[in-house]
Design a protein around this motif. Structure first.
Motif, PDB file in Angstrom:
ATOM      1  N   THR A 174       1.103  -1.815  -0.023  1.00  0.00           N
ATOM      2  CA  THR A 174      -0.242  -0.156   0.201  1.00  0.00           C
ATOM      3  C   THR A 174       1.137   1.161  -0.112  1.00  0.00           C
ATOM      4  N   ALA A 175       2.465   1.265   0.564  1.00  0.00           N
ATOM      5  CA  ALA A 175       3.094   2.408   0.397  1.00  0.00           C
ATOM      6  C   ALA A 175       3.938   2.927  -0.989  1.00  0.00           C
ATOM      7  N   VAL A 176       2.770   1.661  -2.048  1.00  0.00           N
ATOM      8  CA  VAL A 176       4.000   2.381  -3.427  1.00  0.00           C
ATOM      9  C   VAL A 176       2.635   2.455  -4.027  1.00  0.00           C
ATOM     10  N   ALA A 177       3.618   4.000  -4.741  1.00  0.00           N
ATOM     11  CA  ALA A 177       3.037   5.468  -5.725  1.00  0.00           C
ATOM     12  C   ALA A 177       2.781   4.745  -7.174  1.00  0.00           C
ATOM     13  N   VAL A 178       1.965   4.877  -7.416  1.00  0.00           N
ATOM     14  CA  VAL A 178       1.227   4.826  -8.962  1.00  0.00           C
ATOM     15  C   VAL A 178       2.825   4.977  -9.894  1.00  0.00           C
ATOM     16  N   GLY A 179       3.240   4.198 -10.344  1.00  0.00           N
ATOM     17  CA  GLY A 179       3.743   4.532 -11.368  1.00  0.00           C
ATOM     18  C   GLY A 179       5.907   4.661 -11.075  1.00  0.00           C
ATOM     19  N   GLU A 180       5.825   4.548  -9.612  1.00  0.00           N
ATOM     20  CA  GLU A 180       7.576   4.298  -9.061  1.00  0.00           C
ATOM     21  C   GLU A 180       7.875   3.207  -9.644  1.00  0.00           C
ATOM     22  N   VAL A 181       9.034   3.179 -10.675  1.00  0.00           N
ATOM     23  CA  VAL A 181       8.857   1.057 -10.898  1.00  0.00           C
ATOM     24  C   VAL A 181      10.286   0.972  -9.776  1.00  0.00           C
ATOM     25  N   PRO A 182      10.964   1.681  -9.092  1.00  0.00           N
ATOM     26  CA  PRO A 182      11.987   1.104  -8.223  1.00  0.00           C
ATOM     27  C   PRO A 182      11.156   0.455  -6.522  1.00  0.00           C
ATOM     28  N   ALA A 183       9.796   1.304  -6.476  1.00  0.00           N
ATOM     29  CA  ALA A 183       9.575   1.408  -5.758  1.00  0.00           C
ATOM     30  C   ALA A 183       8.201  -0.083  -5.783  1.00  0.00           C
ATOM     31  N   LEU A 184       7.765  -0.650  -6.782  1.00  0.00           N
ATOM     32  CA  LEU A 184       6.978  -1.327  -7.264  1.00  0.00           C
ATOM     33  C   LEU A 184       8.277  -3.037  -7.400  1.00  0.00           C
ATOM     34  N   LEU A 185       9.307  -2.705  -7.635  1.00  0.00           N
ATOM     35  CA  LEU A 185      10.479  -3.814  -7.884  1.00  0.00           C
ATOM     36  C   LEU A 185      10.592  -3.843  -6.582  1.00  0.00           C
ATOM     37  N   ALA A 186      10.611  -3.318  -5.555  1.00  0.00           N
ATOM     38  CA  ALA A 186      11.711  -3.527  -4.391  1.00  0.00           C
ATOM     39  C   ALA A 186      10.514  -3.980  -3.820  1.00  0.00           C
ATOM     40  N   ALA A 187       9.095  -4.256  -3.990  1.00  0.00           N
ATOM     41  CA  ALA A 187       7.811  -4.452  -3.192  1.00  0.00           C
ATOM     42  C   ALA A 187       7.989  -6.003  -3.526  1.00  0.00           C
ATOM     43  N   MET A 188       8.261  -6.749  -4.789  1.00  0.00           N
ATOM     44  CA  MET A 188       8.213  -7.839  -5.373  1.00  0.00           C
ATOM     45  C   MET A 188       9.290  -8.806  -4.136  1.00  0.00           C
ATOM     46  N   PRO A 189       9.993  -9.049  -3.210  1.00  0.00           N
ATOM     47  CA  PRO A 189      11.169  -9.814  -3.268  1.00  0.00           C
ATOM     48  C   PRO A 189       9.595 -10.662  -1.855  1.00  0.00           C
ATOM     49  N   HIS A 190       9.079 -10.030  -1.285  1.00  0.00           N
ATOM     50  CA  HIS A 190       8.837 -10.611  -0.421  1.00  0.00           C
ATOM     51  C   HIS A 190       7.185 -11.628  -0.878  1.00  0.00           C
ATOM     52  N   LEU A 191       7.561 -11.728  -2.340  1.00  0.00           N
ATOM     53  CA  LEU A 191       6.465 -12.884  -3.262  1.00  0.00           C
ATOM     54  C   LEU A 191       7.218 -13.888  -2.837  1.00  0.00           C
ATOM     55  N   GLN A 192       8.477 -14.105  -2.775  1.00  0.00           N
ATOM     56  CA  GLN A 192       9.651 -15.130  -3.325  1.00  0.00           C
ATOM     57  C   GLN A 192       8.979 -15.886  -1.650  1.00  0.00           C
ATOM     58  N   LEU A 193       8.871 -16.720  -1.599  1.00  0.00           N
ATOM     59  CA  LEU A 193       8.339 -18.176  -0.303  1.00  0.00           C
ATOM     60  C   LEU A 193       9.791 -19.302   0.012  1.00  0.00           C
ATOM     61  N   SER A 194      10.941 -19.059  -1.121  1.00  0.00           N
ATOM     62  CA  SER A 194      12.484 -19.834  -0.736  1.00  0.00           C
ATOM     63  C   SER A 194      12.926 -19.793  -2.569  1.00  0.00           C
ATOM     64  N   GLY A 195      13.878 -19.880  -1.602  1.00  0.00           N
ATOM     65  CA  GLY A 195      15.565 -20.313  -2.964  1.00  0.00           C
ATOM     66  C   GLY A 195      16.371 -19.048  -3.480  1.00  0.00           C
ATOM     67  N   PRO A 196      17.529 -18.793  -3.751  1.00  0.00           N
ATOM     68  CA  PRO A 196      18.057 -17.632  -3.871  1.00  0.00           C
ATOM     69  C   PRO A 196      17.307 -16.975  -3.904  1.00  0.00           C
ATOM     70  N   ARG A 197      17.435 -15.233  -3.851  1.00  0.00           N
ATOM     71  CA  ARG A 197      17.157 -14.364  -4.226  1.00  0.00           C
ATOM     72  C   ARG A 197      16.837 -13.791  -5.490  1.00  0.00           C
ATOM     73  N   ILE A 198      15.748 -13.052  -6.168  1.00  0.00           N
ATOM     74  CA  ILE A 198      15.453 -12.505  -7.217  1.00  0.00           C
ATOM     75  C   ILE A 198      16.130 -11.153  -7.719  1.00  0.00           C
ATOM     76  N   ASP A 199      16.319 -11.321  -8.036  1.00  0.00           N
ATOM     77  CA  ASP A 199      16.919  -9.823  -8.049  1.00  0.00           C
ATOM     78  C   ASP A 199      16.372  -9.083  -9.276  1.00  0.00           C
ATOM     79  N   PHE A 200      15.268  -8.367  -9.096  1.00  0.00           N
ATOM     80  CA  PHE A 200      13.929  -8.427  -9.749  1.00  0.00           C
ATOM     81  C   PHE A 200      14.472  -7.038 -10.587  1.00  0.00           C
ATOM     82  N   GLU A 201      15.008  -5.917  -9.789  1.00  0.00           N
ATOM     83  CA  GLU A 201      15.408  -5.268 -11.030  1.00  0.00           C
ATOM     84  C   GLU A 201      16.493  -4.978 -11.824  1.00  0.00           C
TER      85      GLU A 201
END
Length: 223
Positions: A174-201
């Motif tokens: 909910t803290a991610v503002a519309v159109g802020e790509v870096p913030a959206l990419l930074a929010a993606m890792p919390h969807l990862q359940l296991s394994g080596p971390r994905i660098d979404f950026e």
């Protein structure tokens, strides 16, 4: 569905779509927007009001409460999951398998090619989750989270598993503002359940580097 890539995606069930995150992704990523609109067009034919009326309603508006209804809630989750999955594919993510829990089984079957959009929508809105598709392993609906679905995919040999759906941390979305790509990419890792971390950026940048450079060239040429 099984294929190349060590990443598997679990389509989760029982999570409420957060309109703020939908609006953010919709405004930032053209593939998400196109896929979400495609899903809405088919869903709208079976809903009493357009799905967008609920998802894009003012936070405390009358239509915002529609997402608490079973039909609108399932519809929003399905459209969100498919659009998010297609966005990851557009970024070049190599996905080796998909699985579903509960209503997520329908979304998984659709992206795997086992259900066309019309049939998938019909199943979602009638509450039918008994998809019999050999391409889509069904993960049992976990009583205490995504643990059972995660275990099934890891047992199949997939080290990295992503949850496709609203994340477990509301504040990260909910803290991610519309159109802020870096913030959206930074929010993606919390969807990862296991394994080596994905660098979404890095994943997004590798897909869109040429587009960004082309825009910069046009700006410099016009200066």
């Amino acid at each position: 569905m099984a294929g190349k890539g060590e990443t598997a995606v679990l389509f989760v069930a029982g999570r409420r779509v957060r309109p703020a995150m939908v609006r953010s992704l919709y405004g930032a990523f053209p593939v998400f927007r196109a896929q979400f609109d495609t899903g809405c067009r088919v869903l709208d034919a079976r809903l009493p009001l357009p799905l967008a009326a609920a998802v894009f309603a003012p936070e405390h508006g009358a239509d915002a409460g529609l997402l608490d209804r079973a039909d609108f809630g399932r519809a929003a989750l399905f459209a969100y999951q498919v659009a998010l999955y297609r966005t990851w594919q557009d970024w070049g993510m190599r996905i080796g398998a998909v699985a579903g829990a509960g209503s997520g089984t329908v979304a998984a079957a659709h992206v795997a090619g086992g259900l066309d959009l019309e049939k998938a929508v019909r199943n979602i809105l009638t509450g039918r989750h008994d998809v019999h598709d050999r391409h889509v392993p069904r993960a049992p609906v976990p009583a205490g989270g995504d643990a059972e679905g995660l275990s099934a995919l890891r047992a199949a040999g997939f080290r990295r598993v992503l949850a496709c759906g609203p994340g477990p941390r509301e504040d990260a979305e909910t803290a991610v503002a519309v159109g802020e790509v870096p913030a959206l990419l930074a929010a993606m890792p919390h969807l990862q359940l296991s394994g080596p971390r994905i660098d979404f950026e890095a994943l997004w940048w590798s897909r869109h580097r040429a587009d960004v450079h082309a825009v910069l060239r046009r700006v410099l040429e016009a200066a």
